[in-house]
Scaffold this motif. Structure first.
Motif, PDB file in Angstrom:
ATOM      1  N   GLY A  32       0.809  -1.218   0.000  1.00  0.00           N
ATOM      2  CA  GLY A  32       0.000   0.000   0.000  1.00  0.00           C
ATOM      3  C   GLY A  32       0.835   1.257   0.000  1.00  0.00           C
ATOM      4  N   SER A  45      -5.055   1.604  -6.509  1.00  0.00           N
ATOM      5  CA  SER A  45      -4.278   0.723  -5.644  1.00  0.00           C
ATOM      6  C   SER A  45      -5.096  -0.480  -5.191  1.00  0.00           C
ATOM      7  CB  SER A  45      -3.774   1.498  -4.421  1.00  0.00           C
ATOM      8  OG  SER A  45      -2.963   2.582  -4.804  1.00  0.00           O
ATOM      9  N   VAL A 155      -2.088   2.283   1.965  1.00  0.00           N
ATOM     10  CA  VAL A 155      -2.407   3.336   0.998  1.00  0.00           C
ATOM     11  C   VAL A 155      -2.850   4.605   1.721  1.00  0.00           C
ATOM     12  CG1 VAL A 155      -3.943   4.010  -0.874  1.00  0.00           C
ATOM     13  CG2 VAL A 155      -3.006   1.700  -0.818  1.00  0.00           C
TER      14      VAL A 155
END
Length: 245
Positions: A32, A45, A155
């Protein structure tokens, strides 16, 4: 262990898989953080994570993207890394082939190294019976959820994760954790040695082709050694039969 119902088998599968999620958390955070660091959006993502659902392949492709590798190199590298799932599927097929495709297709998507190991162990003990699907689903969904939540967290946090956590070191450790238990005979040992040697020798190849070269080289060496071992075993058996007669 005798299961009282499908729900019991499902919950036991989830329970036995839950400790293994701690091993994928650093790996997922790295995936991430890497995606966020490359400027990928949250949607992109997580879309990549859902499409791949393979930590090793996703990390490898992210690294290739960062190094400007050719798209064909990324695709072939991911396929080579995931070849092991063909062997996993062949091993699981005798236990699950009777299920309809509406169940086997989702099961194939959710297949992971830890799930295969847990299911194989239970199957060998003869514990699953008609609840094999329920146990598998419980274990597989637990691992899938743990991986995706870890990537999502990485992320969102992005560069805010402290460098002191040394998450980057989790990548080689995770690969070693997958590699060492898989070395069970001469073929896998030779494949690991050949792949490692080629990775070092081909590290300066353009477009990061070294990883692809090492992956293909390791697979070919392993297959060759296994083929030679089987041929030698067949010749030995034939000689033994001739001596007996």
């Amino acid at each position: 262990m005798n299961y009282r119902s499908g729900t019991h088998a499902f919950l036991h599968g989830a329970h036995t898989a839950s400790p293994f999620t701690t091993g994928v958390i650093p790996f997922g955070l790295i995936a991430g953080v890497s995606a966020a660091g490359m400027g990928m959006s949250l949607t992109s993502s997580m879309g990549m994570t859902l499409l791949f659902y393979s930590g090793s392949a996703q990390i490898a492709v992210l690294q290739l993207m960062q190094n400007g590798a050719l798209p064909v190199t990324m695709v072939v590298t991911a396929l080579v890394i995931n070849l092991r799932f063909l062997m996993y599927s062949a091993s699981l097929a005798p236990h699950l082939h009777h299920l309809p495709r509406s169940k086997t297709w989702p099961m194939s998507y959710l297949l992971a190294d830890q799930v295969f190991a847990l299911f194989s162990l239970r199957s060998a003990c003869g514990d699953l019976g008609r609840y094999a699907f329920h146990y598998y689903t419980g274990a597989a969904l637990t691992m899938w959820l743990g991986w995706n939540l870890a990537v999502l967290t990485g992320v969102i946090l992005g560069a805010r994760i402290p460098e002191a956590w040394s998450l980057g070191f989790a990548i080689p450790l995770s690969f070693l954790a997958l590699l060492i238990p898989s070395i069970r005979n001469a073929a896998t040992l030779c494949a690991a040695v050949a792949g490692g040697a080629l990775a070092v020798l081909a590290v300066d190849l353009p477009y990061n082709l070294g990883m692809l070269t090492a992956s293909l080289g390791g697979v070919l060496v392993g297959l060759t050694v296994e083929h030679l071992r089987k041929d030698h075993g067949s010749e030995h058996n034939n000689d033994a039969e001739q001596e007996a007669t």
